[in-house]
Design a protein around this motif. Sequence first.
Motif, mmCIF file in Angstrom:
data_model
loop_
_atom_site.group_PDB
_atom_site.id
_atom_site.type_symbol
_atom_site.label_atom_id
_atom_site.label_comp_id
_atom_site.label_asym_id
_atom_site.label_seq_id
_atom_site.Cartn_x
_atom_site.Cartn_y
_atom_site.Cartn_z
ATOM 1 N N ALA A 75 46.420 46.074 33.904
ATOM 2 C CA ALA A 75 45.349 45.707 34.837
ATOM 3 C C ALA A 75 44.626 44.448 34.366
ATOM 4 O O ALA A 75 44.337 43.547 35.166
ATOM 5 C CB ALA A 75 44.372 46.858 34.991
ATOM 6 N N ILE A 76 44.334 44.364 33.072
ATOM 7 C CA ILE A 76 43.590 43.199 32.578
ATOM 8 C C ILE A 76 44.418 41.924 32.750
ATOM 9 O O ILE A 76 43.937 40.918 33.278
ATOM 10 C CB ILE A 76 43.185 43.399 31.103
ATOM 11 C CG1 ILE A 76 42.030 44.401 31.038
ATOM 12 C CG2 ILE A 76 42.771 42.067 30.473
ATOM 13 C CD1 ILE A 76 41.522 44.678 29.644
ATOM 14 N N LEU A 80 43.553 38.748 35.066
ATOM 15 C CA LEU A 80 43.387 37.398 34.518
ATOM 16 C C LEU A 80 44.383 36.430 35.143
ATOM 17 O O LEU A 80 44.042 35.315 35.542
ATOM 18 C CB LEU A 80 43.571 37.422 32.995
ATOM 19 C CG LEU A 80 42.438 38.082 32.201
ATOM 20 C CD1 LEU A 80 42.756 38.083 30.705
ATOM 21 C CD2 LEU A 80 41.120 37.363 32.458
ATOM 22 N N GLY A 81 45.644 36.896 35.237
ATOM 23 C CA GLY A 81 46.677 36.041 35.813
ATOM 24 C C GLY A 81 46.375 35.704 37.264
ATOM 25 O O GLY A 81 46.497 34.543 37.693
ATOM 26 N N LEU A 191 34.636 35.211 42.462
ATOM 27 C CA LEU A 191 35.400 35.696 41.316
ATOM 28 C C LEU A 191 35.181 37.184 41.107
ATOM 29 O O LEU A 191 36.129 37.919 40.794
ATOM 30 C CB LEU A 191 34.966 34.944 40.048
ATOM 31 C CG LEU A 191 35.566 33.563 39.850
ATOM 32 C CD1 LEU A 191 35.042 32.948 38.572
ATOM 33 C CD2 LEU A 191 37.080 33.643 39.813
ATOM 34 N N ALA A 192 33.944 37.622 41.311
ATOM 35 C CA ALA A 192 33.651 39.048 41.142
ATOM 36 C C ALA A 192 34.424 39.860 42.164
ATOM 37 O O ALA A 192 35.038 40.883 41.836
ATOM 38 C CB ALA A 192 32.152 39.285 41.285
ATOM 39 N N THR A 193 34.430 39.389 43.404
ATOM 40 C CA THR A 193 35.178 40.076 44.451
ATOM 41 C C THR A 193 36.655 40.162 44.080
ATOM 42 O O THR A 193 37.271 41.226 44.138
ATOM 43 C CB THR A 193 35.040 39.307 45.782
ATOM 44 O OG1 THR A 193 33.666 39.045 45.995
ATOM 45 C CG2 THR A 193 35.612 40.090 46.932
ATOM 46 N N LEU A 194 37.195 39.013 43.677
ATOM 47 C CA LEU A 194 38.614 38.966 43.343
ATOM 48 C C LEU A 194 38.915 39.881 42.158
ATOM 49 O O LEU A 194 39.931 40.589 42.151
ATOM 50 C CB LEU A 194 39.003 37.516 43.024
ATOM 51 C CG LEU A 194 40.480 37.252 42.794
ATOM 52 C CD1 LEU A 194 41.284 37.625 44.023
ATOM 53 C CD2 LEU A 194 40.722 35.793 42.437
ATOM 54 N N THR A 195 38.025 39.890 41.176
ATOM 55 C CA THR A 195 38.234 40.734 39.998
ATOM 56 C C THR A 195 38.268 42.208 40.393
ATOM 57 O O THR A 195 39.189 42.945 40.016
ATOM 58 C CB THR A 195 37.101 40.510 38.976
ATOM 59 O OG1 THR A 195 37.041 39.124 38.677
ATOM 60 C CG2 THR A 195 37.342 41.311 37.704
#
Lengths: 272, 375
Positions: A75-76, A80-81, A191-195
Motif C-alpha cells: 500500500a505504501i 508513493l508511486g 494530494l490528501a485526496t489522492l493518498t
Amino acid sequence: MKYIGTTIKYLLISAGAIIMILPFVWMISTSFKSGGATMVFPPQFIPDPFVSDNYVTVFERFPMLTYLRNSIIVAIFTTLGTILISTLSGYAFARMQFRFRDQIFLAYLATMMIPAQVIMIPQFILLKNFGWIDTYQGLIVPGIFAVFGTFLMRQAFLGIPKELEEAAFMDGANHLTVCFRVILPLLKPSLATLTIFTFMQSWNNYLWPLIVSSSREMATLPLGLALLQGQRDTDWNLVMAGVVISVIPILAVYLFAQRSFIQGMTMSGMKE
Amino acid sequence: MAKISLQNIAKRYPNQERFTVEDFNLEIADQEFIVLVGPSGCGKSTTLRMIAGLETITAGSFLIDGKLMNDVAPKDRQIAMVFQNYALYPHMSVYKNLSFGLKLRKYAKDDIDSRVKQAASILGLTEYLDRKPATLSGGQRQRVAMGRAIVRDAEVFLMDEPLSNLDAKLRESMRAEIAKLHQRLKSTTVYVTHDQTEAMTLADRIVIMDQGKIQQIGSPVDVYNHPANVFVAGFIGSPAINFFDVRVENGYLVNDAGFKLKLSALALSKLPNLQPSQELTLGIRPEDIKVSENTESPEAGSTIEVEITVVETLGANVILHAKGGENEFVSRLNAGQYGRPGDKVTLWFNLERAHFFDKTTQQNLVSAKASNGDS
C-alpha cells in the motif's frame, strides 16, 4: 413549532449514522466474543463473556504479521508511486507544451472505460514474462499508473495561477523545481485526496493480489482474511479480530491526510 | 550594464490571424526607465513577456548588450520581473520568497542572508521576514515582489502593472518608491501600465502602443506636447484632449456643428502645406481653453460662445464642461467662479498650443521638429 423541522432532520441524520456505524460496532463486538457467543439469538452487542484472546489467537494461528507487512509495503509503495507518477504526468498534461498533448491526455482518460477484467489476463502474462509473479514488484507496479490520479492532479495544476510558475522560472527554476517545490506544496488537498483513495484501494484490493501472488509469504491482508474463513465452519470472532486489525492502518492514513487537507484549504497568498 | 535592443519584434499566437505585436523597434539605453503604455489588449504585456522569455518571439531579434536572446531561457537572461498579482509563493515566508531565486542560483548561504536582509531594509520589510504572504497587506506584498527582483541584482527589471492592485493612495506612494528605487539601483527598467500618470511620472521615455503597434516613443513632455497622432493625443492627458473635426475656410477653422475659430498667423505658419478646405482634426488640451473674461483682450475670432453643462471643482482646478452648437468642450481652469450649468460664457482658444491632425491618416501635421523650433 420551529424545532420540529430541526428535530426531524436530526432524527433522520442519526438514523443514517446508526445504520453506518452498526456494522463497525458489530465487528468490534464480535471480535471480543467467545466462539459460542457469535451466533446466539437475540444478538449480543456487549460480549458476555468478554474475550480478548481472539487477537492473540489470530496472530498465533495465522501469519498475520506477514500479511500485515505485505499489505503495508504494497500500500505504501503503491501510494508513493501513484503520487509520483500522477504528479509528474498531471503537471506535464497541465503545463508543458508538446504536440498532441490534449489528444494523448484524452486517450489516456479513455482507458478508464476498459474494464479491469479485460486486462487482467494480459497483465498477468506480461508480469509472468517479467518474472514478477509472487513478488512485490508484481503487486505494486501495475497499480501505480492511475488514470484517475493523473486526471485529479492535472485539474489541480490547472487551478494554480500561471504567474506563480513564471515567477519561479524567472527565479531560475526548471520544470521539476516548479512542480515539486513551488506548486506541489499548494496542492495538499488534492494530494490528501489522492493518498486516501490510493491507499484504501490498494489496502482493500483482493483480486489482483489473488492473481499475482501464489504463496502465503506474499499474501496481503485481504487474502489472509479470506484464508481465515474455513470451508465448512468459520470462527467469526477470529475473522472479526483480523478485520479490526486491518482497518486500523486505514483510519490512521485517513486521519493523517485529513489534517493536511484542512491545512491546504486555508492557505492562500495570491491577490485575486 | 544592460542595453536592450528590440528589432522588428513580432508576435502571433498560434491559430490567430492578427499579430498581437507587430514591427516593434526600440533601443533601450543602460539604466533607462522605459514605460510601455496603452489600452488593454494593445500588446504591451506581450512585449514585456517576450523580453522576459515567457513568450516566444515569432519574428525579429531581441538583444541584450548585443547578444541575441531570442531562444535563451528566462532564467539565463539576467532579468527580474515583478508580476501584476505579485505571484508570491504562498507557502513560503517572506524570507524564503526573497531567497528562493538566490538558492536556486547556488549563492553562498551568507551571501543570500546579507542580500535578503539588505533588500528587506531597503523596502521596510525587516520585521515581516518570518510572515507568510497571506498575512501581509497589499502594499507589503507588492514590496516583497519588488524585493524578489532586487535581491538578484538583475541587470534588467521588468514590471507588469505592478501597482494596479493597490488602492489609489498606496499606488501614489509606491509610485514614488519605485522612482526612488530606480534612482538608487539604476537597473534598466521596462514598466508596463495602462495608467498614464504612472507613465508620465516614472518614465525616461514612454512607448505608447495601440493594436500591437508603437504609436510614439518619446519623453513624457514630448509625447504630451507633440503627440504623433490622434491616438496618442487622446490617450495621454487627463482630462482628455478636445477633438474637433474641422476644415479650413478663408483662414478660419470651421465645422457644420457651429465651430468657427480664426487661425492665427503663428498657427498658420506651422502648417505650410495646408490645402484650402482641407479636412483636419483639431486637438486642443483642456488647459489651452480659457474663459475669456480671464484673458486680456482676446484676438477677434479666437473665441466661441458656449453654454456651461457641468462644473467639476477639484480644489486647485475647475473642470468646465460646455456645449456650443453641437460641439462639446472641456476646459481646465484655475480655481474660481466661472458660472453654473446653463450660464453662457465665452471660451478663448490658445491655438498656438493646438495640434492639427490629418483627418484620414490621423497623423500630426506638424512634425515634432518644427514645433520644437517654436518652443
